[in-house]
Design a protein around this motif. Structure first.
Motif, PDB file in Angstrom:
ATOM      1  N   SER A 158       0.830  -1.203   0.000  1.00 52.13           N
ATOM      2  CA  SER A 158       0.000   0.000   0.000  1.00 52.13           C
ATOM      3  C   SER A 158       0.865   1.254   0.000  1.00 52.13           C
ATOM      4  N   TRP A 187      -4.928   1.575  -2.445  1.00 50.82           N
ATOM      5  CA  TRP A 187      -5.454   0.213  -2.626  1.00 50.82           C
ATOM      6  C   TRP A 187      -6.299   0.148  -3.881  1.00 50.82           C
ATOM      7  N   VAL A 188      -6.173  -0.963  -4.598  1.00 55.74           N
ATOM      8  CA  VAL A 188      -7.057  -1.274  -5.725  1.00 55.74           C
ATOM      9  C   VAL A 188      -7.443  -2.749  -5.603  1.00 55.74           C
ATOM     10  N   TRP A 189      -8.664  -3.042  -5.991  1.00 57.59           N
ATOM     11  CA  TRP A 189      -9.136  -4.426  -5.888  1.00 57.59           C
ATOM     12  C   TRP A 189      -8.785  -5.190  -7.165  1.00 57.59           C
ATOM     13  N   ASP A 190      -7.495  -5.238  -7.469  1.00 56.64           N
ATOM     14  CA  ASP A 190      -7.088  -6.036  -8.624  1.00 56.64           C
ATOM     15  C   ASP A 190      -6.820  -7.469  -8.172  1.00 56.64           C
ATOM     16  N   LEU A 193      -3.676  -8.105  -5.494  1.00 61.40           N
ATOM     17  CA  LEU A 193      -3.907  -7.575  -4.155  1.00 61.40           C
ATOM     18  C   LEU A 193      -5.077  -8.278  -3.467  1.00 61.40           C
ATOM     19  N   THR A 194      -6.128  -8.538  -4.238  1.00 64.47           N
ATOM     20  CA  THR A 194      -7.296  -9.204  -3.643  1.00 64.47           C
ATOM     21  C   THR A 194      -6.968 -10.625  -3.209  1.00 64.47           C
ATOM     22  N   SER A 195      -6.213 -11.366  -4.020  1.00 62.34           N
ATOM     23  CA  SER A 195      -5.864 -12.752  -3.663  1.00 62.34           C
ATOM     24  C   SER A 195      -4.931 -12.789  -2.457  1.00 62.34           C
ATOM     25  N   PHE A 198      -4.996 -10.526  -0.065  1.00 58.05           N
ATOM     26  CA  PHE A 198      -5.891 -10.204   1.049  1.00 58.05           C
ATOM     27  C   PHE A 198      -6.691 -11.439   1.464  1.00 58.05           C
ATOM     28  N   THR A 253      -3.833  -6.464 -14.595  1.00 61.27           N
ATOM     29  CA  THR A 253      -3.827  -5.825 -13.287  1.00 61.27           C
ATOM     30  C   THR A 253      -2.834  -4.670 -13.271  1.00 61.27           C
TER      31      THR A 253
END
Length: 261
Positions: free
Chosen positions: A119, A130-133, A136-138, A140, A189
């Motif tokens: 971040s 933050w971006v929900w790509d 990053l999402t995986s 998280f 991404t």
């Protein structure tokens, strides 16, 4: 000539099935492991601050020397738990569930560190925290899996009863590991593609690559040092708990009145 043969003791994984032997072996390894980790991290930090700035990212590239090893260890820690889960379900190794319980908080810490440093790195590079790509999402989701394993372990008082469901949950979560690894290749991404482990070789300049590799090895040794310390602590904790329960049972038996026939 005597027919007597002398068999030399050999080190093996089966020998570590005995908690007493594990405590003995790990106690001898820990000082060397901790010293090597501290030395490599010190050298890596020196090389990281001495390395030149990136022509595009400037001084912010130094975040890479903490972010990348943390991300690698976030995945490696989960794979250590996955192998330990197989040890629980298939080989029923008595220390396998101890390994899972010890690795989960350490892996969660490295995953959180990867998310936090990512971040901090993403703000100047992408203009957002933050971006929900996909990458990053995986990652998280991996952090949530660590927390889920820890929560399930603490929800059950008996570690023996908790071992099997925890191992199953860990193995289910391994599906996320290849998604993290190949997400930048499968989807479009913001996260940059792999630049170190590539079939055609690293794309990072050697002046930046070598400090990164030293830090990665230092972080890896630090992980295993912390893992062994946590496993030893858990073994002693279980022994003390068993002794207390045995003592309480003996005390109850001694104070229970004997009914006359």
């Amino acid at each position: 000539m005597s027919d007597t043969t002398v068999q030399m003791p050999r080190f093996s994984l089966t020998a570590l099935a005995n908690p007493t032997r594990f405590l003995s072996y790990s106690g001898k390894i820990l000082p060397w492991l901790g010293g090597a980790a501290a030395l490599l991290l010190a050298i890596g930090l020196y090389l990281a601050f001495a390395a030149p700035q990136d022509y595009q990212q400037g001084i912010t590239v130094r975040i890479m020397y903490v972010h990348v090893p943390s991300a690698w260890l976030a995945m490696m820690g989960y794979m250590v738990m996955a192998v330990s889960s197989l040890g629980t379900l298939i080989w029923r190794h008595p220390l396998a569930d101890v390994s899972i319980k010890s690795a989960a908080p350490i892996g969660a810490a490295f995953t959180f560190l990867a998310l936090a440093t990512g971040s901090l790195w993403g703000k100047p590079m992408w203009g957002t925290w933050w971006v929900w790509d996909a990458r990053l999402t995986s990652v998280f989701v991996l952090f949530l899996m660590y927390l889920g394993v820890i929560a399930l372990q603490r929800a059950m008082d008996d570690p023996v009863r908790a071992a099997r469901p925890v191992a199953i949950l860990v193995l289910i979560g391994t599906v996320n590991i290849p998604i993290i690894k190949f997400s930048v290749d499968w989807w479009n991404t913001l996260h940059q593609p792999a630049s170190v482990v590539r079939l055609d070789g690293p794309t990072i300049h050697p002046s930046l690559l070598w400090p990164l590799l030293v830090m990665a090895v230092g972080f890896t040794l630090l992980f295993f040092f912390l893992h062994l310390v946590a496993m030893r602590t858990e073994v002693w904790r279980r022994r003390i708990t068993a002794m207390r329960r045995a003592g309480a049972s003996e005390q109850r038996a001694a104070t229970t009145p004997v009914l006359a026939e």
